[in-house]
Scaffold this active site. Sequence first.
Site, short mmCIF file in Angstrom:
data_model
loop_
_atom_site.label_atom_id
_atom_site.label_comp_id
_atom_site.label_asym_id
_atom_site.label_seq_id
_atom_site.Cartn_x
_atom_site.Cartn_y
_atom_site.Cartn_z
CG ASP A 289 -71.45 11.55 -49.37
OD1 ASP A 289 -71.41 12.79 -49.43
OD2 ASP A 289 -70.94 10.84 -50.24
CG ASP B 142 -76.26 5.32 -50.59
OD1 ASP B 142 -75.85 4.81 -49.52
OD2 ASP B 142 -75.48 5.72 -51.48
#
Lengths: 377, 377
Positions: free
Chosen positions: B92, B271
Amino acid sequence: MKFELIAQDKKTGARAGVLHTDHGSIETPIFMPVGTVGTVKGVFKEQLDKDVQAQIILGNTYHLYLRPGTEIIEKAGGLHRFNNWSKPILTDSGGFQVFSLAESRKLSEEGALFQSHIDGSKHLFTPENVMDIQRSIGADIIMAFDECTPYPATYEYAKKSMERTHRWLQRCMDRFHNTEAKYGYEQSLFPIVQGSVFKDLRKQSAEVISSHEAKGYAIGGLSVGEPEETMYEMTDIVCNILPQDKPRYLMGVGTPWNILENISLGIDMFDCVMPTRNGRNGMLFTSEGIINIRNKKWEDVFDTIDMALGENHIVNQYSRAYVRHLFVAREMLGMQIASLQNLSFYLYLVKEARKHIIEGSYSDWKNYMIVKTKERL
Amino acid sequence: MKFELIAQDKKTGARAGVLHTDHGSIETPIFMPVGTVGTVKGVFKEQLDKDVQAQIILGNTYHLYLRPGTEIIEKAGGLHRFNNWSKPILTDSGGFQVFSLAESRKLSEEGALFQSHIDGSKHLFTPENVMDIQRSIGADIIMAFDECTPYPATYEYAKKSMERTHRWLQRCMDRFHNTEAKYGYEQSLFPIVQGSVFKDLRKQSAEVISSHEAKGYAIGGLSVGEPEETMYEMTDIVCNILPQDKPRYLMGVGTPWNILENISLGIDMFDCVMPTRNGRNGMLFTSEGIINIRNKKWEDVFDTIDMALGENHIVNQYSRAYVRHLFVAREMLGMQIASLQNLSFYLYLVKEARKHIIEGSYSDWKNYMIVKTKERL
C-alpha cells in the site's frame, strides 16, 4: 518399557542407548522439549516432529491439572489424544512447580497444600493423588512426587527434605502398583534423587532410590542456582551409584555445555525451558555460538542462522537480519523462529553427541563443542 | 503485468481471471493476507505457501519505511529477498496508515507530515517519495499515494480530499514513469478511487482514475465505518465505470460475506487484517460459521476445526477443545492456529468463489455461503 545400552564411551561415562516405549523408541542421550500445558510454546506439532525432530516431549502435571484439568484430558482419551502428539510423553510430578510457589504453599508429611497461580483456589498434592493425576494424563514416563529442595539449604533441611522425598517415594510406588494405566499402553514411574549439594546426602539418596525397582531414575534439585562445578560433582556421585542398565534423567538441565558435560558423567535424558524461553527473548543457540539477535550488528547480515541444521531447515529460510527485524518490530514470528532454532539445535547437539559416543570420539568432540557453544557471536 | 479474464458470471458482475506477474500468476478473485512489516503475523512463509495457499501477500509501506527502513531492504535486494517470499507482493502507499495517526500528522498539498508511532520522529510522505520508497521495497504491485477520506466526512471535505487524491495521482504517475524498477522485474502502479459515500463523487473519481492508463485499479476509503449497504452501493457505482479488462482491488475489505458480495459487484482483489487480527482474539471463521473458541461450550468438543479445508490440513490436527485450551492458557500456539484457520478459510472461500463463477453457479452458492459464514456456532 525397555532400555537398551548401545555404546559406552571409553574415556568418559557417556552412554548411547535406545529407550523403547509403547509410543515408539527414543535414542539417548536425548533432550526433551518442554510442553508445559501440553504444547511446546509457539511450535506446531508438525514442526516438533519434522524440523525439531523431537522424540519425546514433557508436560507439566501442575499446569495440566489446573488447566484444562484431568476431566477434560480423560474425556479426550489422555494427553496424547488431546494434543495429538503420538510419540512418547513424560510428565513431571508437579513438585518443582508447587515448591516454586513459595509463599502460597504449605508443606506437611501428607503432601503440599497450594494455591493456584490462576485463580488462587486451594489444592492438595499428595504422593497418591499425583500418581492418580499422572494416570489420567497418561504420559509414558511419570515422575515420583518429591520435594525439590531449594538452594541454598542447610544440611539439616536438605537431609529432612530428602528423607521426606524417600518416604513419599514409597507411597508413590505403592499407589502406582495398585493402579493401572488408563489408555491401554504402559506407564513407567521414575523415582527422583535429591540431597541438595551435599555429597553424602546425594550418595545416600542415590542408594535409597536405586533400591526401588524402576524402569529409569531421575536426579532432581540441580540447576537451581548452585555453581556448575557443584552440579557436575553431584551428578557424578549419583551416576556412579544408579544402575548401569537403566536410563538416567537429569531434570531441568540446562545450557548446551551443561548437557555435554552431564552426558560425560552418564546422563541419558534432559529437559529444560531454556531453548524456548531464551529464544522468545531473542537469544539463539547455534552450532557456532550464541547470538543475541536483537543486536544492531545483525541488522544487515543476510546470512542464514545455523547451517549445521542443513540449508533446507525451516530456520534457514530466514536471514539473521530478517529475524532481527522481527524481534525489533515485536512480531511473534521472531519468537517462533527462535524457538525452532534453539530446540532444533538442542536436538542436533544430542544427536551429534550420540554419534560421537558410538564412534568413540565423544571426549574430543565434547571439549571442542563446549568452547563453541559458549562463544558469544 | 497482464490480466486475463477467464469467465464472467451471467447473473452477477462476478469475474474469474488470472493476473500474470514476474513473480508468478494470481488466480482471481483473490484474497491477499496482510504482512504489515513484511511478515504475516504468526505465520511461517512455508505455511503461507502450503497450508494457506496464499498467492500474493501485502506489505505496508508506512511500517516498512520506519522499520527496517529502505536502506536495509535495498541491501537485502528488495522485500522478496528480505522476507524470502518468492510469489507476488503488493504494497500500500502508506496513505491509510498516516491518516490513521490523526493527531500526529499534518496534511498539505505537498504531502503528509507525520510522527512515527515508534519514536515520535518526524517524516514527510509525498506522492514522489512514496513512489521512491515503493521502488526500494520492490513489490510487484504498488499503490498511489492518496488520502483515505475519513468517515463520516462532509460532502465538501470529501470533494476536496478526492480532488487532492486526483492531483497526487498525477504526481505519482509522473514519478513512477520517470523511475525504474530496481530489482529487474516489473512493478505496476494502481491508482485509487476515493469519494467517501457520495455517489456523484465516487462516479467522478472512478472516471478520473480510469482516464489514467494503469495495469489495475483500486477502490479506497470503504469499510471505514459506513453501513455495509453503502459500501456495496459505492463498489457497484465504481465497478460500472472501471475498465472491464483490468483487475479491481477493493482495499481493506472485509468479512467473508463482504468479500462474497463485492465479488458479485465485480471486485477481483481483497485484503484485510481481519482474519489474522480476529484470529489472535479467538474468533475463527469457518465454512460452517463463526466460532468464538474461548467459549466454554468448546471445552470438551474434540471435533476438528473445519473439515472443508481437508482432513489433512494443519488446523485439523488440533481439536476445538485443544485450541480453546491454548487460548484460555494464553499459549501463542492458539493464535498461530487461529491465524492459519482464518487465512486458509479466506483463501478457500475465494477459490470456491472462482470455481463457481467458472461453473456458472456463483449466485446461488454465494447466497448460501453468506448465510453460512454469518452464522454463530
